[in-house]
Design an enzyme around this catalytic site. Structure first.
Site, mmCIF file in Angstrom:
data_model
loop_
_atom_site.group_PDB
_atom_site.id
_atom_site.type_symbol
_atom_site.label_atom_id
_atom_site.label_comp_id
_atom_site.label_asym_id
_atom_site.label_seq_id
_atom_site.Cartn_x
_atom_site.Cartn_y
_atom_site.Cartn_z
ATOM 1 N N HIS A 88 31.965 -0.836 168.241
ATOM 2 C CA HIS A 88 33.212 -0.957 168.698
ATOM 3 C C HIS A 88 34.047 -0.088 167.905
ATOM 4 C CE1 HIS A 88 37.373 -2.871 169.906
ATOM 5 N NE2 HIS A 88 36.571 -2.737 171.174
ATOM 6 N N ASP B 176 32.382 17.070 158.413
ATOM 7 C CA ASP B 176 32.187 17.955 157.109
ATOM 8 C C ASP B 176 32.259 16.940 155.839
ATOM 9 O OD1 ASP B 176 31.812 20.039 158.515
ATOM 10 O OD2 ASP B 176 33.544 21.161 158.042
ATOM 11 N N LYS C 254 46.209 -1.614 167.577
ATOM 12 C CA LYS C 254 45.883 -2.716 166.618
ATOM 13 C C LYS C 254 46.519 -2.350 165.224
ATOM 14 C CE LYS C 254 42.136 -2.626 169.393
ATOM 15 N NZ LYS C 254 41.860 -1.636 170.322
ATOM 16 N N LYS D 224 36.066 3.283 166.320
ATOM 17 C CA LYS D 224 36.444 4.286 166.793
ATOM 18 C C LYS D 224 36.516 5.404 165.706
ATOM 19 C CE LYS D 224 38.369 0.786 169.403
ATOM 20 N NZ LYS D 224 37.529 0.585 170.368
ATOM 21 N N HIS E 173 46.737 -0.857 173.630
ATOM 22 C CA HIS E 173 45.365 -1.028 173.079
ATOM 23 C C HIS E 173 45.665 -0.728 171.483
ATOM 24 C CE1 HIS E 173 41.092 0.261 172.742
ATOM 25 N NE2 HIS E 173 41.102 -0.847 173.251
ATOM 26 N N ASP F 241 55.368 -5.767 154.790
ATOM 27 C CA ASP F 241 56.695 -5.279 153.623
ATOM 28 C C ASP F 241 56.677 -3.817 153.700
ATOM 29 O OD1 ASP F 241 57.147 -8.201 153.523
ATOM 30 O OD2 ASP F 241 55.929 -8.065 151.504
#
Length: 502
Positions: free
Chosen positions: A420, A427, A245, A422, A243, A250
């Site tokens: 979508h 604070d 991404k 996450k 899952h 470089d």
């Protein structure tokens, strides 16, 4: 008609049909041995009892245990067999040992970067991450990207600057305008001698890419793998998906966040209203961990011998800003890093908590932490979608809202569509952003990656993102929850009992 043919011929449909065939064979065998049915029934019930005892002794989340024990005891004839079929781990011991060896090498490499004297305001969390060999970095800066559109624009510019290598790892790659734009740049860079490695999850992309698409990409000169290829096991399961991404350029620039590759992520197509997502770009020494994470999964999948040091390029940014700890989650160990960071951040909050998640399926520890924070005077804000992508999962998400509201947690529905991203910000000065949703599958069963960061200017941009998102959202009230009809609530209760399995 074309959509129907495509649905019938895609890999996921074929795998599901083969699973159905296995069930048909099972029913036929039971019928064939019907004369011995009483003995078979006793054997299956004994198997169910043994499975219950096995589940109770496992070091698993209690909700996981209950979600399996209840149906097994309710249907003792087939319950144990069903558990073996769907829940048992479908990676053999040889594969698991290979992963452990790859992880040990990653831990050794990254341990060389740990500066035990480097501690900030959240030194407990930093020390916890170091205990699993995830080093902190301070010679890094970051840019928060509040949409798929903004990520694509900056990503294309950075890809064009690549000189040595480009690594791309995604749960979903879709044949789309977004992919076409990226692919055009990758083809040009490959011609210039840049090494291109692409990894996508076979299940996540099963309905998005043609069968054998990786072969077409390899023909272009890229190194490509389809992670955890869909196969029919007797104990078939949809766990252990990639899952993550990740984009690495470089070893200088890295990307992560919630955004996959597809036109819904840039709102070129509308699937569930406006798609609201986010990513982060980092530049500097913290990219090294993203590089290692990518190569770790590559080595696990291919068993290819790779020298990590070949991809280490020393790069210092001119204006470092903040402290960064990129880290990964593995479903085969007992270190639930993202969940533990969520809990730590919630418990250490003094003023405010902002959370965005597409799915709100919480275990008892997470519910207790959020309620305790709100009752302690912390301003706790959670944003969930206004338009769901999975209706049953959304019903479960809603089932947690009433008890959170009673404790003083503010839960918002993003009115224009589907959120979508996450992200958790605490604070207004410490945050985590990455790929981990607040649900069981993401926190326990998938390969994930996130970045813990604090005192970075990009956190202020995350706060602005939440303020703007909440302005476009509707605050859920107790009165609204009471309006749900009794039939809807009964279904929610049933689904919630099995939420760890969704």
């Amino acid at each position: 008609m074309k959509k129907l043919i495509s649905l019938l011929l895609n890999r996921l449909t074929l795998v599901l049909l083969l699973i159905l065939a296995q069930f048909i064979v099972l029913v036929w065998l039971i019928n064939f041995f019907s004369n011995s049915w009483q003995n078979i029934q006793i054997a299956l019930m004994v198997l169910s009892l043994l499975m219950v005892l096995y589940i109770l002794t496992r070091n698993d989340n209690p909700e996981f245990k209950l979600a399996w024990v209840i149906p097994i005891l309710a249907f003792p004839i087939f319950g144990g067999f069903f558990y073996l079929f769907f829940r048992a781990q479908n990676l053999n011991m040889k594969t698991r040992n290979h992963l452990y060896n790859v992880v040990k090498e990653r831990q050794y490499i990254l341990s060389q970067n740990i500066d035990y004297g480097l501690k900030g305001n959240y030194k407990k969390i930093e020390t916890f991450l170091e205990s699993d060999f995830w080093p902190s970095y301070k010679h890094t800066n970051s840019i928060f990207l509040p949409s798929g559109e903004s990520k694509l624009k900056v990503l294309l510019e950075d890809l064009k600057k690549a000189e040595k290598f480009i690594f791309m790892e995604y749960f979903i790659i879709t044949k789309s305008k977004m992919w076409d734009e990226i692919l055009e740049v990758l083809i040009e860079k490959q011609k210039q001698g840049v090494e291109i490695r692409i990894m996508y999850d076979d299940f996540g992309s099963a309905t998005k890419l043609p069968l054998g698409y990786y072969k077409k990409l390899r023909a272009l000169g890229f190194k490509v793998i389809s992670f955890n290829t869909l196969k029919v096991h007797l104990n078939f399961a949809m766990n252990y998906r990639d899952h993550r991404k990740i984009v690495v350029i470089d070893n200088k620039i890295g990307y992560t966040g919630g955004i996959n590759i597809g036109d819904e992520y840039t709102n070129s197509t509308k699937t569930f209203g406006h798609w609201h997502d986010a990513a982060i770009k980092i530049e500097g020494d913290a990219v090294w961990t993203l590089t290692i994470l990518f190569l770790e999964n590559w080595r696990f999948s291919t068993k290819e011998k790779i020298s990590y040091e070949d991809y280490y390029l020393d790069y210092k940014v001119e204006k470092p800003n903040g402290l960064y700890v990129p880290f990964g989650d593995l479903p085969l160990d007992k270190n639930h890093m993202a969940k533990d960071i969520y809990l730590s951040l919630i418990s250490e909050a003094n003023e405010s908590i902002y959370i965005s998640t597409p799915y709100l399926i919480l275990d008892n520890e997470m519910v207790t932490a959020l309620k305790l924070a709100a009752k302690s005077g912390i301003d706790v804000n959670i944003v969930i979608p206004g338009i769901p992508d999975k209706k049953m999962v959304y019903m479960v998400s809603e089932s947690y809202v009433p008890e959170l509201l009673l404790a003083g947690v503010k839960v918002y529905k993003y009115k224009p569509g589907f959120i979508h991203s996450k992200i958790i910000v605490v604070d207004r000065k410490v945050a985590m952003i990455g790929t981990s949703n607040l649900d069981y599958r993401s926190l326990y069963l998938h390969f994930e990656n996130n970045i813990f960061l604090y005192d970075a200017s990009s956190i202020i941009d995350m706060v602005d993102y939440f303020i703007e998102t909440i302005a476009d959202s509707v605050l859920i009230t107790p009165q609204e929850m009471k309006k749900r009809n009794i039939f809807y609530r009964v279904i929610q209760t049933i689904l919630r009992a099995f939420s760890p399995l969704l």
